[in-house]
Motif scaffolding. Structure first.
Motif, mmCIF file in Angstrom:
data_model
loop_
_atom_site.group_PDB
_atom_site.id
_atom_site.type_symbol
_atom_site.label_atom_id
_atom_site.label_comp_id
_atom_site.label_asym_id
_atom_site.label_seq_id
_atom_site.Cartn_x
_atom_site.Cartn_y
_atom_site.Cartn_z
ATOM 1 N N LEU A 105 -37.609 -24.165 8.204
ATOM 2 C CA LEU A 105 -36.509 -23.299 8.807
ATOM 3 C C LEU A 105 -35.044 -23.273 8.120
ATOM 4 C CD1 LEU A 105 -37.755 -21.419 11.513
ATOM 5 C CD2 LEU A 105 -36.719 -23.278 12.916
ATOM 6 N N THR A 106 -34.543 -24.500 8.027
ATOM 7 C CA THR A 106 -33.348 -24.496 8.003
ATOM 8 C C THR A 106 -33.130 -24.122 6.414
ATOM 9 O OG1 THR A 106 -33.632 -26.943 7.583
ATOM 10 C CG2 THR A 106 -32.745 -26.570 9.199
ATOM 11 N N PHE A 107 -34.034 -24.094 5.469
ATOM 12 C CA PHE A 107 -33.638 -23.818 4.424
ATOM 13 C C PHE A 107 -33.136 -22.704 4.629
ATOM 14 C CE2 PHE A 107 -34.496 -27.146 0.533
ATOM 15 C CZ PHE A 107 -33.855 -26.286 0.014
ATOM 16 N N LEU A 108 -34.218 -21.311 5.114
ATOM 17 C CA LEU A 108 -33.839 -19.624 5.073
ATOM 18 C C LEU A 108 -32.156 -19.579 5.295
ATOM 19 C CD1 LEU A 108 -35.298 -17.630 3.222
ATOM 20 C CD2 LEU A 108 -36.377 -17.108 5.591
ATOM 21 N N LEU A 109 -32.622 -20.279 6.582
ATOM 22 C CA LEU A 109 -31.837 -19.275 7.812
ATOM 23 C C LEU A 109 -29.826 -20.132 7.486
ATOM 24 C CD1 LEU A 109 -33.723 -20.844 10.942
ATOM 25 C CD2 LEU A 109 -33.530 -17.726 10.230
ATOM 26 N N GLY A 110 -30.746 -21.154 6.645
ATOM 27 C CA GLY A 110 -29.093 -21.840 6.285
ATOM 28 C C GLY A 110 -28.303 -20.723 4.808
ATOM 29 N N LEU A 111 -29.324 -20.351 4.129
ATOM 30 C CA LEU A 111 -29.412 -19.571 3.227
ATOM 31 C C LEU A 111 -28.606 -18.057 3.206
ATOM 32 C CD1 LEU A 111 -32.161 -20.167 1.012
ATOM 33 C CD2 LEU A 111 -29.679 -20.881 0.312
ATOM 34 N N VAL A 112 -29.454 -17.944 4.814
ATOM 35 C CA VAL A 112 -28.422 -16.622 5.686
ATOM 36 C C VAL A 112 -27.450 -16.916 5.507
ATOM 37 C CG1 VAL A 112 -29.309 -14.297 7.484
ATOM 38 C CG2 VAL A 112 -31.448 -15.557 5.828
ATOM 39 N N VAL A 113 -27.287 -17.548 6.764
ATOM 40 C CA VAL A 113 -25.406 -17.861 7.862
ATOM 41 C C VAL A 113 -24.935 -17.981 6.549
ATOM 42 C CG1 VAL A 113 -24.309 -19.819 8.120
ATOM 43 C CG2 VAL A 113 -26.750 -18.887 9.258
ATOM 44 N N TYR B 6 -19.413 -23.917 2.697
ATOM 45 C CA TYR B 6 -19.505 -25.314 2.424
ATOM 46 C C TYR B 6 -18.712 -25.891 1.589
ATOM 47 C CZ TYR B 6 -23.478 -24.966 5.967
ATOM 48 O OH TYR B 6 -24.270 -24.832 6.567
ATOM 49 N N PRO B 7 -17.699 -25.705 1.268
ATOM 50 C CA PRO B 7 -16.566 -26.159 0.123
ATOM 51 C C PRO B 7 -16.817 -27.427 -1.008
ATOM 52 C CG PRO B 7 -15.181 -25.502 1.882
ATOM 53 C CD PRO B 7 -16.746 -25.780 2.349
ATOM 54 N N VAL B 8 -17.414 -28.571 -0.240
ATOM 55 C CA VAL B 8 -18.068 -29.268 -0.656
ATOM 56 C C VAL B 8 -19.522 -29.937 -0.747
ATOM 57 C CG1 VAL B 8 -17.906 -32.482 -1.042
ATOM 58 C CG2 VAL B 8 -15.640 -30.134 -0.780
ATOM 59 N N ARG B 9 -19.974 -29.779 -1.514
ATOM 60 C CA ARG B 9 -21.693 -29.856 -1.895
ATOM 61 C C ARG B 9 -22.379 -29.877 -3.221
ATOM 62 N NH1 ARG B 9 -19.450 -24.548 -2.271
ATOM 63 N NH2 ARG B 9 -20.773 -23.692 -4.346
ATOM 64 N N LEU B 10 -23.765 -29.967 -3.165
ATOM 65 C CA LEU B 10 -24.292 -30.838 -3.537
ATOM 66 C C LEU B 10 -24.968 -29.696 -4.779
ATOM 67 C CD1 LEU B 10 -24.445 -34.327 -3.653
ATOM 68 C CD2 LEU B 10 -27.233 -33.803 -3.877
ATOM 69 N N THR C 260 -25.384 -23.501 0.087
ATOM 70 C CA THR C 260 -25.673 -24.249 1.227
ATOM 71 C C THR C 260 -25.201 -25.387 1.120
ATOM 72 O OG1 THR C 260 -27.414 -24.347 1.628
ATOM 73 C CG2 THR C 260 -27.422 -22.806 2.095
ATOM 74 N N SER C 261 -25.333 -26.099 2.355
ATOM 75 C CA SER C 261 -25.668 -27.694 2.030
ATOM 76 C C SER C 261 -26.736 -28.158 1.897
ATOM 77 C CB SER C 261 -24.780 -28.391 3.536
ATOM 78 O OG SER C 261 -24.830 -29.658 3.504
ATOM 79 N N PHE C 262 -27.257 -28.669 0.710
ATOM 80 C CA PHE C 262 -27.838 -28.964 0.323
ATOM 81 C C PHE C 262 -28.041 -30.507 1.219
ATOM 82 C CE2 PHE C 262 -30.965 -31.884 -2.304
ATOM 83 C CZ PHE C 262 -32.259 -31.277 -2.573
ATOM 84 N N THR D 172 -27.109 -18.465 -3.081
ATOM 85 C CA THR D 172 -27.998 -19.147 -4.069
ATOM 86 C C THR D 172 -28.528 -18.752 -4.919
ATOM 87 O OG1 THR D 172 -29.740 -20.594 -4.836
ATOM 88 C CG2 THR D 172 -30.301 -19.010 -2.504
ATOM 89 N N ASP D 173 -28.051 -18.838 -6.665
ATOM 90 C CA ASP D 173 -29.119 -18.999 -7.595
ATOM 91 C C ASP D 173 -30.328 -19.233 -7.828
ATOM 92 O OD1 ASP D 173 -26.106 -18.564 -8.502
ATOM 93 O OD2 ASP D 173 -25.904 -19.113 -9.956
ATOM 94 N N LEU D 174 -30.821 -19.648 -6.870
ATOM 95 C CA LEU D 174 -32.596 -20.560 -6.775
ATOM 96 C C LEU D 174 -33.010 -18.658 -6.408
ATOM 97 C CD1 LEU D 174 -31.235 -22.995 -7.829
ATOM 98 C CD2 LEU D 174 -33.143 -24.104 -5.738
ATOM 99 N N THR D 175 -35.035 -18.934 -7.272
ATOM 100 C CA THR D 175 -35.839 -17.572 -6.540
ATOM 101 C C THR D 175 -36.358 -17.960 -5.231
ATOM 102 O OG1 THR D 175 -36.790 -15.640 -6.885
ATOM 103 C CG2 THR D 175 -36.610 -18.249 -8.213
ATOM 104 N N ILE D 176 -35.302 -17.203 -4.329
ATOM 105 C CA ILE D 176 -36.141 -17.911 -2.790
ATOM 106 C C ILE D 176 -37.968 -16.845 -2.639
ATOM 107 C CG2 ILE D 176 -35.902 -17.424 -0.181
ATOM 108 C CD1 ILE D 176 -33.153 -17.061 -1.102
#
Lengths: 155, 166
Positions: A40-48, A56-60, A67-69, B66-70
Motif C-alpha cells: 500500500l505505502t509503496f504505491l501511494l508514497g510514489l503517487v504522492v 523528502y530532501p534527505v533520503r536513502l 520517496t522515503s525508502f 522513481t527511476d525503478l519500473t513499477i
C-alpha cells in the motif's frame, strides 16, 4: 545532514527492536501485516511524490528514488505489524477507535516535528490532517485484509 | 514510444487478469502472500541494482517519483511468481521441480531480454542476460524459501491440538 542521518539510523534500530518484541505465535500475522502495508505505502508514497504533494530532501537511494525508502519500506510496515499484533480484539468500539487514533496521532506528531525541524520531509501541498487521515485509512484497510487473510483460522 | 506505453498497459492488464484467472480461488491467500513476498524482495534488490547502473528503465510509470519500473517490479513479475508458486506441484520429484523452476526463471529472463532489446522499458547497463538469469533465479529462490517457511509453520500449527490458539 548529520542530524538526519542519525534520525534515519535510529529509526532503523528502533523498528528492528520492535520486531524482537513480537511474540512467536503471531509472527505470521506480523509478516502479513508488514507486507500488506508495504504494498500500500509503496504505491501511494510514489503517487504522492509524483504529484508534488510531499518531498523528502534527505533520503536513502537519493538518485533513483524520490520517496522515503526508510519510512515506506521498513518503518511504517513494522509499525503496522505491531499495530495488528497487539490489536485489542474484543474490546469496545470506543477503545479500538482510541487505539487507531493513538497510533495515528503519535505518528502525525512525529512527522510534524520532522517536517518543521529536519530535511527528512517537506510538505508542499499537504497538511498534518491529511497525514492523520491517510494513516487511519491505511491501518484500517490493512487490518481488514489481515482479518480476511486469517479468516477461518483465527479470530 | 507509443509501443512502450501499450506494452506497459498490456502488462497491467495481463498481470491483473492473470492473477485472477490463473490462481485458483481457494489459493487466493497463498497467491497474495507469494505476490507480496516477491514484490518486497525484488524491490529491495532493484534499489542497489538501479543505483549502481546494472540496469535502468527509461520509460516507466511515475517517472518523477522513481527511476525503478513499477509496472514490472510492483505488478508483473510478482504476479508471474505467484502463479508459479501456487501452481507448482509440491509432491513431485526433485528433477521435475528443478525443471519447473528453471523453465519459469528462463522464460522471464527471455521476456526481460526481449524488453531490453526491442523497447525502451528496460536498458541493461552492466548486467548481461546471463547476469539477469542468475538475478531472477536468485530472487525466485529466496521468495520460494520465505513462502515455504510461512506455510510450513502454518502446517505445524494447524496440526497442533489447539486450533484456536493464535
Amino acid at each position: 545532514m548529520t542530524t538526519e542521518f542519525w534520525i534515519l539510523l535510529s529509526a532503523y534500530i528502533i523498528s528492528t527492536g520492535i520486531l524482537f518484541f513480537i511474540p512467536k505465535s503471531k509472527l505470521r500475522l506480523a509478516v502479513v501485516a508488514f507486507l500488506l502495508k508495504q504494498v500500500l505505502t509503496f504505491l501511494l508514497g510514489l503517487v504522492v511524490v509524483e504529484f508534488g504533494l510531499i518531498e523528502y530532501p534527505v533520503r536513502l537511494f537519493p538518485t533513483i528514488n524520490r520517496t522515503s525508502f526508510t519510512f515506506e519500506f521498513y518503518v511504517f510496515p513494522v509499525i503496522c505489524a505491531a499495530f495488528n499484533v497487539w490489536y485489542p480484539n474484543g474490546r469496545s468500539v470506543l477503545f479500538r477507535f482510541g487505539y487507531y487514533a493513538g497510533f495515528c496521532t503519535v505518528m502525525s506528531i512525529i512527522e510534524i516535528i520532522l517536517e518543521k525541524h529536519t530535511d527528512l520531509i517537506k510538505y508542499i501541498h499537504w497538511d498534518w490532517y491529511l497525514t492523520w487521515i491517510t494513516l487511519f485509512l491505511s491501518f484500517f484497510i490493512v487490518h481488514l485484509l489481515c482479518i480476511w487473510f486469517f479468516k477461518g483460522k483465527t479470530a | 514510444m507509443l509501443t512502450d506505453y501499450v506494452i506497459l498497459a498490456a502488462m497491467w492488464l495481463f498481470g491483473i487478469a492473470g492473477f485472477f484467472l490463473l490462481i485458483p480461488r481457494n489459493n487466493r491467500r497463498k497467491g497474495i502472500l507469494s505476490f507480496m513476498v516477491f514484490q518486497g524482495i525484488i524491490w529491495l534488490c532493484d534499489m542497489p541494482s538501479f543505483k549502481y547502473d546494472l540496469l535502468s528503465a527509461p520509460v516507466r510509470v511515475l517517472p518523477k517519483a522513481t527511476d525503478l519500473t513499477i509496472t514490472i517490479n510492483y505488478l508483473f513479475y510478482p504476479v508471474l511468481f505467484s502463479i508459479y508458486y501456487v501452481n507448482r506441484r509440491v509432491n513431485s520429484s526433485i528433477p521435475y521441480r528443478i525443471i519447473y523452476y528453471l523453465f519459469w526463471v528462463s522464460s522471464i529472463t527471455l521476456f526481460d531480454v526481449i524488453l531490453e532489446r526491442y523497447t525502451n522499458l528496460l536498458e541493461y547497463g552492466r548486467i548481461t542476460w546471463s547476469g539477469m538469469w542468475i538475478y531472477i533465479g536468485f530472487i525466485f529462490f529466496v521468495s520460494v524459501l520465505i513462502c515455504n517457511w510461512f506455510y510450513k509453520e502454518e502446517l505445524i500449527r494447524t496440526k497442533g491440538s489447539e486450533p484456536n490458539d493464535h
